[in-house]
Design a protein around this motif. Structure first.
Motif, PDB file in Angstrom:
ATOM      1  N   ASP A 120      80.495  20.048 -49.734  1.00 43.79           N
ATOM      2  CA  ASP A 120      80.243  21.024 -50.791  1.00 43.79           C
ATOM      3  C   ASP A 120      79.438  22.211 -50.285  1.00 43.79           C
ATOM      4  O   ASP A 120      79.269  23.201 -50.988  1.00 43.79           O
ATOM      5  N   THR A 121      78.956  22.119 -49.061  1.00 40.30           N
ATOM      6  CA  THR A 121      78.132  23.191 -48.497  1.00 40.30           C
ATOM      7  C   THR A 121      78.436  23.312 -47.015  1.00 40.30           C
ATOM      8  O   THR A 121      78.559  22.296 -46.318  1.00 40.30           O
ATOM      9  N   PRO A 132      70.310  22.653 -51.043  1.00 34.49           N
ATOM     10  CA  PRO A 132      71.374  23.553 -51.498  1.00 34.49           C
ATOM     11  C   PRO A 132      72.669  22.833 -51.817  1.00 34.49           C
ATOM     12  O   PRO A 132      73.578  23.438 -52.381  1.00 34.49           O
ATOM     13  N   GLY A 133      72.793  21.557 -51.476  1.00 34.87           N
ATOM     14  CA  GLY A 133      74.028  20.825 -51.743  1.00 34.87           C
ATOM     15  C   GLY A 133      73.820  19.361 -51.428  1.00 34.87           C
ATOM     16  O   GLY A 133      72.725  18.942 -51.036  1.00 34.87           O
ATOM     17  N   GLY A 158      78.456  28.304 -51.602  1.00 37.35           N
ATOM     18  CA  GLY A 158      78.302  27.069 -50.848  1.00 37.35           C
ATOM     19  C   GLY A 158      78.290  27.304 -49.354  1.00 37.35           C
ATOM     20  O   GLY A 158      77.850  26.446 -48.592  1.00 37.35           O
TER      21      GLY A 158
END
Lengths: 95, 480
Positions: free
Chosen positions: B255-256, B144-145, B126
């Motif tokens: 989350d990232t 990506p998130g 992450g």
């Protein structure tokens, strides 16, 4: 096309990287680190850091971010990569 | 002539030289030319519209094809060896296996990668680089998130933030390390002529403002927490040297975490060849020393683009053309007069782009505190799981340079061959010995990891097959 990710059949498109397919499936942990067995995933995204290693069609050490998918590709994540010497299939256990 | 890298710089060099009649081969590790800047969407993706950027990419790629230069894609250069009768032998690995390419002139256009910045939790899934996220957005159309925190300095991360917002992600905050203030006004002249860039920058800010993304100038990351992946990040305002003011820190759920603290030049080949490098932190770290023709300290070896100092795609193309012309002159394909005239034509835009690049470096270059975020439990060498504590113990025990630390701890022995951790180990040595992470003299004394071929991991079975009829390959894979 479809690929198999940890036993699950997943849809993918020509030109996608293995990393993109995994991330699109919500999968972040690609492998465990060599010594501390910590979860690791995509970091640099451009083939430099070697963090995104997965096993593709039985071959370990494959950078997910640099590898385009192919129809029927079998992708396995979560293993310790690089494979520790004592677990390598070629090892006779004295390593 | 061989060109290593088919990004903006490499393509410009190849086209310039090929047009002058030089036999040019371009080698690139990706499946298609373009580098990071002109990275293309896969053909199977249906683009909703062809952007201006996309049309530029088409034009540049069209020039490459039309020039007659040979292009070897999905091919990695893993070694470069001088030949006794002059020139160099490049060791390659591509779809056809291992091979060699002989070149009398060499243009290194190897590009750059995101500056690795270690902090507690940076190895959690992450945590990604801004460059990597940009690639996911632009060329793979993947988020990506869902809840992303961006921390960095400079326009690359603004572009990524805007891209994420437009793609529907929630950007929980954009931490911009640089808070230039009035001192930055002296750089205003560098913006003259950069209307395109100003318009782009304005576009990013409008997107971020409309989405109400919290913008925090003068803020940075402290650490990231999570069990199996990123769950939350601790952020804080920074002092003038970019040390977090922990008394004012706060925690945000995410989350990232996207790290965007600039780029470092990929100079492994230049070092392997023996080019002289200078340490210029605001330009991407160690960069090859070059003359006005982009030639390195080795006659016949040129270095251009972000791989020779961070400067962006425009500067890369200008430098590429200059080097291509200079190489053509060296190989006798152009007269001195024609070459000088062509190079002279580039000087105006060269100076303008160099000014802009210097401005970005001055405003957004890294400061000491950025290299002092890791604690003793932070893994610094990600490949071999070596912590800062282990490195510091090695230094306390007598290790004085990065190669000694490597021998004692294994830091730098892993797959990335020190690309990620090499500079970090040097910073750790300096921190341990002087108390400051960026004492320049001490950094130079700490040295760089010795570069030996192969410069990318190579399966032994491929080398074992070498010599059994494997010769130089041309673009279609035929031996020749």
């Amino acid at each position: 096309m479809t690929v198999v990710v940890d036993g699950r059949t997943v849809r993918a498109w020509e030109g996608e990287t293995v990393a993109a397919v995994l991330l699109a499936e919500g999968m972040r942990t690609f492998r465990r680190s060599l010594v501390r067995h910590e979860p690791r995933g995509l970091f640099c995204g451009m083939g430099v850091c070697y963090e995104c290693l997965v096993t593709v069609d039985g071959r370990a050490y494959v950078r997910a971010c640099m590898t385009p998918v192919a129809d029927g590709m079998v992708i396995e994540t979560g293993a310790s990569q690089p494979v520790p010497a004592e677990e390598h299939p070629a090892s006779n256990g004295t390593g | 002539m061989a060109v290593v890298g088919a990004g903006p710089a490499g393509m410009a060099a190849a086209v310039a030289a090929a047009r002058a009649g030089v036999d040019v081969t371009v080698v690139d590790g990706y499946g298609r030319p373009g580098g990071q800047y002109f990275r293309q969407l896969p053909e199977s993706f249906e683009a909703v519209e062809r952007t201006a950027h996309g049309r530029r990419a088409d034009a540049v790629l069209g020039d490459l094809v039309a020039s007659g230069a040979r292009v070897l894609t999905s091919t990695t250069v893993w070694g470069a060896f001088p030949e006794s009768e002059g020139g160099w032998q490049l060791a390659l690995y591509g779809p056809g296996g291992v091979g060699v390419l002989h070149a009398q002139a060499l243009i290194l256009a190897t590009g750059a990668y995101d500056r690795p910045v270690p902090f507690p939790g940076w190895t959690l899934p992450g945590v990604m680089t801004a460059g990597g996220v940009q690639l996911l957005l632009k060329s793979q159309r993947v988020l990506p998130g869902r809840r992303l925190l961006l921390a960095g300095a400079g326009p690359l991360q603004w572009a990524v933030a805007a891209g994420l917002v437009r793609a529907g992600a929630e950007v929980v905050a954009l931490l911009e390390g640089a808070a230039p203030g009035l001192r930055a006004l002296r750089h205003l002249p560098a913006l003259w002529g950069q209307w395109q860039r100003l318009a782009e920058g304005w576009g990013y800010w409008r997107t971020l403002a409309a989405a109400r993304v919290p913008l925090k100038p003068g803020w940075g990351l402290v650490e990231v927490h999570g069990r199996e992946q990123v769950e939350e990040a601790v952020i804080a305002p920074l002092d003038a040297a970019w040390h977090p003011v922990r008394a004012r820190q706060m925690t945000v759920a995410a989350d990232t975490v996207v790290i965007g603290y600039g780029l470092v030049s990929a100079v492994e080949l230049a070092r392997l060849l023996g080019c002289v490098l200078d340490y210029r932190p605001a330009e991407g770290g160690y960069v090859p020393r070059r003359d006005a023709h982009m030639q390195t300290s080795l006659p016949g070896v040129y270095a251009v683009g972000d791989g020779a100092g961070i400067g962006g795609a425009e500067l890369a193309q200008i430098e590429g053309r200059i080097a291509g012309i200079a190489a053509a002159l060296r190989l006798g394909r152009l007269s001195e007069r024609a070459a000088q005239a062509a190079i002279r034509e580039e000087q105006g835009s060269l100076a303008r782009e160099q000014r802009f690049a210097r401005m970005l470096g001055a405003l957004f270059g890294p400061r000491t505190g950025l290299f002092e975020l890791a604690d003793d439990t932070t893994v610094v060498c990600r490949c071999e799981d070596v912590t800062l504590g282990e490195i510091r113990r090695a230094v306390a025990g007598g290790a004085t340079d990065v190669n000694e630390v490597k021998g004692l701890t294994r830091a730098g022995m892993g797959n990335c061959q020190g690309r990620i951790c090499g500079d970090l180990v040097a910073h750790a040595i300096v921190l341990e010995r002087t108390g400051r992470a960026d004492d320049q003299g001490a950094l130079l004394a700490a040295g760089r990891l010795t570069v030996r071929p192969p410069i990318h991991p190579l399966l032994l079975e491929l080398l074992a097959g070498w010599g059994e009829g494997v010769a130089a390959r041309s673009g279609d894979g035929a031996a020749g």
